[in-house]
Design a protein around this motif. Structure first.
Motif, PDB file in Angstrom:
ATOM      1  N   PHE A  65       0.839  -1.191   0.000  1.00 47.53           N
ATOM      2  CA  PHE A  65       0.000   0.000   0.000  1.00 47.53           C
ATOM      3  C   PHE A  65       0.875   1.243   0.000  1.00 47.53           C
ATOM      4  N   LEU A  66       0.300   2.320  -0.521  1.00 48.23           N
ATOM      5  CA  LEU A  66       0.985   3.602  -0.602  1.00 48.23           C
ATOM      6  C   LEU A  66       0.869   4.378   0.701  1.00 48.23           C
ATOM      7  N   ASN A  67       1.819   5.257   0.926  1.00 52.73           N
ATOM      8  CA  ASN A  67       1.638   6.273   1.962  1.00 52.73           C
ATOM      9  C   ASN A  67       0.822   7.391   1.317  1.00 52.73           C
ATOM     10  N   SER A  68      -0.482   7.121   1.174  1.00 51.75           N
ATOM     11  CA  SER A  68      -1.348   7.987   0.386  1.00 51.75           C
ATOM     12  C   SER A  68      -1.438   9.428   0.884  1.00 51.75           C
ATOM     13  N   PRO A  69      -1.440   9.690   2.216  1.00 49.56           N
ATOM     14  CA  PRO A  69      -1.514  11.093   2.634  1.00 49.56           C
ATOM     15  C   PRO A  69      -0.371  11.944   2.094  1.00 49.56           C
ATOM     16  N   THR A  70       0.752  11.308   1.805  1.00 45.04           N
ATOM     17  CA  THR A  70       1.906  12.023   1.262  1.00 45.04           C
ATOM     18  C   THR A  70       1.883  12.079  -0.257  1.00 45.04           C
ATOM     19  N   LEU A  71       1.372  11.025  -0.892  1.00 44.18           N
ATOM     20  CA  LEU A  71       1.568  10.849  -2.332  1.00 44.18           C
ATOM     21  C   LEU A  71       0.389  11.234  -3.205  1.00 44.18           C
ATOM     22  N   LEU A  72      -0.835  11.180  -2.674  1.00 45.84           N
ATOM     23  CA  LEU A  72      -2.025  11.390  -3.510  1.00 45.84           C
ATOM     24  C   LEU A  72      -2.671  12.741  -3.230  1.00 45.84           C
ATOM     25  N   ASP A  73      -3.243  13.361  -4.293  1.00 48.02           N
ATOM     26  CA  ASP A  73      -4.030  14.566  -4.085  1.00 48.02           C
ATOM     27  C   ASP A  73      -5.481  14.187  -3.802  1.00 48.02           C
ATOM     28  N   ASP A  74      -6.343  15.183  -3.631  1.00 47.38           N
ATOM     29  CA  ASP A  74      -7.712  14.873  -3.229  1.00 47.38           C
ATOM     30  C   ASP A  74      -8.557  14.310  -4.367  1.00 47.38           C
ATOM     31  N   GLN A  75      -7.954  14.179  -5.554  1.00 46.27           N
ATOM     32  CA  GLN A  75      -8.601  13.519  -6.683  1.00 46.27           C
ATOM     33  C   GLN A  75      -8.065  12.090  -6.860  1.00 46.27           C
ATOM     34  N   MET A  76      -7.264  11.638  -5.877  1.00 48.54           N
ATOM     35  CA  MET A  76      -6.671  10.300  -5.876  1.00 48.54           C
ATOM     36  C   MET A  76      -5.578  10.137  -6.932  1.00 48.54           C
ATOM     37  N   ARG A  77      -5.071  11.278  -7.426  1.00 49.73           N
ATOM     38  CA  ARG A  77      -4.000  11.238  -8.414  1.00 49.73           C
ATOM     39  C   ARG A  77      -2.639  11.261  -7.733  1.00 49.73           C
ATOM     40  N   LEU A  78      -1.687  10.600  -8.360  1.00 54.26           N
ATOM     41  CA  LEU A  78      -0.311  10.650  -7.884  1.00 54.26           C
ATOM     42  C   LEU A  78       0.219  12.063  -8.105  1.00 54.26           C
ATOM     43  N   LYS A  79       0.668  12.701  -7.048  1.00 55.26           N
ATOM     44  CA  LYS A  79       1.098  14.095  -7.154  1.00 55.26           C
ATOM     45  C   LYS A  79       2.236  14.267  -8.158  1.00 55.26           C
ATOM     46  N   SER A  80       3.111  13.290  -8.252  1.00 54.25           N
ATOM     47  CA  SER A  80       4.262  13.408  -9.140  1.00 54.25           C
ATOM     48  C   SER A  80       3.956  12.971 -10.571  1.00 54.25           C
ATOM     49  N   ARG A  81       2.770  12.370 -10.780  1.00 53.14           N
ATOM     50  CA  ARG A  81       2.413  11.904 -12.119  1.00 53.14           C
ATOM     51  C   ARG A  81       0.881  11.935 -12.219  1.00 53.14           C
TER      52      ARG A  81
END
Length: 445
Positions: free
Chosen positions: A322-338
């Motif tokens: 699983f991802l560390n989602s609070p760090t990696l995902l925006d509120d649209q569930m998108r990967l912040k870096s991609r």
């Protein structure tokens, strides 16, 4: 020409995301590596295969958060919940299903949809263009997992859970427990009282150790490792190394003064740390465990202050990518870096079939909104789905983030007739508020 949505993984989340997008008129390709590439857990090549329990848990939408999630999925024309209803088995107030017909039916419905294509091939790298949802779950293939790890950082993708139990704050006896950080560390009063402490006498500690050592425990399954990682040693393993081990580990009593009995030094102390910003959930620090669920509740309620504890989640150690989602995902569930890549399902840090399908439903709808140029905000956090997406994309603390089932501890508190002690009225207030807000959100599309 309408752009195509690609979904990697045909489990609960991927299947639901595909259905939501296709029903909205978006062409979908589901990339599912099974049956060509198998896993140790799956037995068929069906989409939405249930690999563990056959239960969707409680179906009570007025007194239970997961039942409310069922209601929201039905209101959104969810494929998973509709098919579960169709193949339901007698199970009291729970929604249990006949798992093989259920999965076969989901597969048939998706393959028959004119806008859905199923590609039986493995995706090994994060895509750089197009619209994608990664919904590969806890058994994400090693090659794709390495690609995700390379993109997000070595510490941002966990391959094993070291899960400590989480307790509802309002079930802790504050006539016994107290709030204090060890040695009153912290610059602010809130930091100095960041931990909740449960004291044990020597006799209480010895009784706890006896119960812990005698408790029923689970073993690792085939495909999992029998070794342990630094920082996730089960408490019962520590206890087996010596009866005093826990007193010099997570149960050390130093640096604490019990205001209820300031002249009595505790022999041991169990600490709990706030697990969400609302302060409604507390995790038991250092208490990752392999005890079976029934044994956990019995043993943990031996701890003074937790004798009436209600658990939002019990502990465990198992493989779960699983991802560390609070760090990696925006509120649209998108990967912040991609930003062309969304994540959905258990890989985002939700736990359970229903929660996975719910996050697939949201990811599918958010992807549709982006593809069609009609921006859609995430649902409000007073809804079950909104509470989940808020938790995984910023509501949880990144340093202690672990997979979570839906529960009312994730919701903003609500005033209910009868006050906090009337749990039935309070939960009904939660669900009434959520249903109204969810319907408004659905109408926004």
């Amino acid at each position: 020409m309408t752009e195509t949505l690609h979904i990697v993984g045909g489990g609960m989340a991927g299947s639901e995301a595909a259905w939501q997008a296709a029903e909205a008129g978006i062409p979908v390709v589901i990339h599912e590596m099974r049956p060509k590439v198998g896993t140790f857990a799956h037995q068929t090549g069906h989409l939405a295969e249930m690999v563990c329990s056959n239960s969707f848990r409680s179906d009570d939408d007025e007194a239970n958060a997961v039942g409310l999630l069922h209601w929201e999925m039905r209101a959104a024309n969810g494929l998973i919940i509709e098919t579960a209803d169709k193949h339901a088995l007698p199970a009291g107030s729970a929604l249990a299903v006949d798992r093989d017909p259920f999965a076969a039916d989901v597969t048939a419905r998706l393959k028959a949809h004119p806008l859905v294509t199923v590609d039986e091939g493995e995706i090994t790298e994060l895509p750089t263009d197009g619209h994608w949802i990664i919904a590969t779950g806890p058994l994400t293939s090693g090659t794709l997992a390495e690609s995700i790890r390379a993109e997000t950082g070595t510490d941002s993708l966990a391959f094993f859970d070291a899960i400590a139990p989480i307790v509802y704050a309002d079930s802790i006896d504050m006539d016994i427990a107290w709030m204090q950080s060890r040695y009153d560390k912290g610059e602010t009063e809130a930091e100095q009282k960041a931990y909740l402490n449960c004291p044990l006498t020597r006799d209480e500690y010895e009784a706890f150790i006896d119960a812990l050592l005698a408790a029923d425990k689970t073993e690792f399954h085939e495909g999992e490792t029998a070794g342990y990682f630094d920082g996730c040693l089960p408490i019962e393993v520590m206890a087996e190394r010596g009866r005093e081990t826990l007193r010099f580990g997570p149960m050390k009593p130093v640096g604490l003064t019990n205001p209820h009995q300031p002249d009595v030094k505790p022999y041991a102390v169990v600490q709990l740390r706030r697990d969400n910003a609302l302060g409604t959930l507390f995790n038991i620090v250092g208490f990752q465990t392999k005890m079976k669920y029934g044994a956990q509740t019995d043993v943990l309620r031996i701890i003074p202050g937790l004798q009436n504890a209600r658990f939002a989640r019990l502990g465990g150690i198992h493989r779960n990518t699983f991802l560390n989602s609070p760090t990696l995902l925006d509120d649209q569930m998108r990967l912040k870096s991609r930003s062309n890549v969304r994540f959905a399902g258990q890989i985002t840090g939700v736990e359970g079939y229903v929660e996975s399908a719910a996050m697939g439903l949201l990811a599918g709808r958010l992807a549709v909104a982006e593809i069609t140029g009609k921006p859609l905000p995430p649902p409000p956090n007073v809804t079950a789905m909104g509470a989940l997406i808020h938790h995984i994309t910023g509501g949880a603390y990144a340093k202690t983030f672990q997979p979570m089932n839906v529960n009312f501890g994730l919701f903003p508190e609500v005033d209910a007739k009868g006050g906090r002690r009337n749990r039935k009225a309070r939960y009904k207030a939660y669900t009434d508020r959520a249903k109204a807000a969810w319907q408004r959100w659905l109408d926004e599309k």
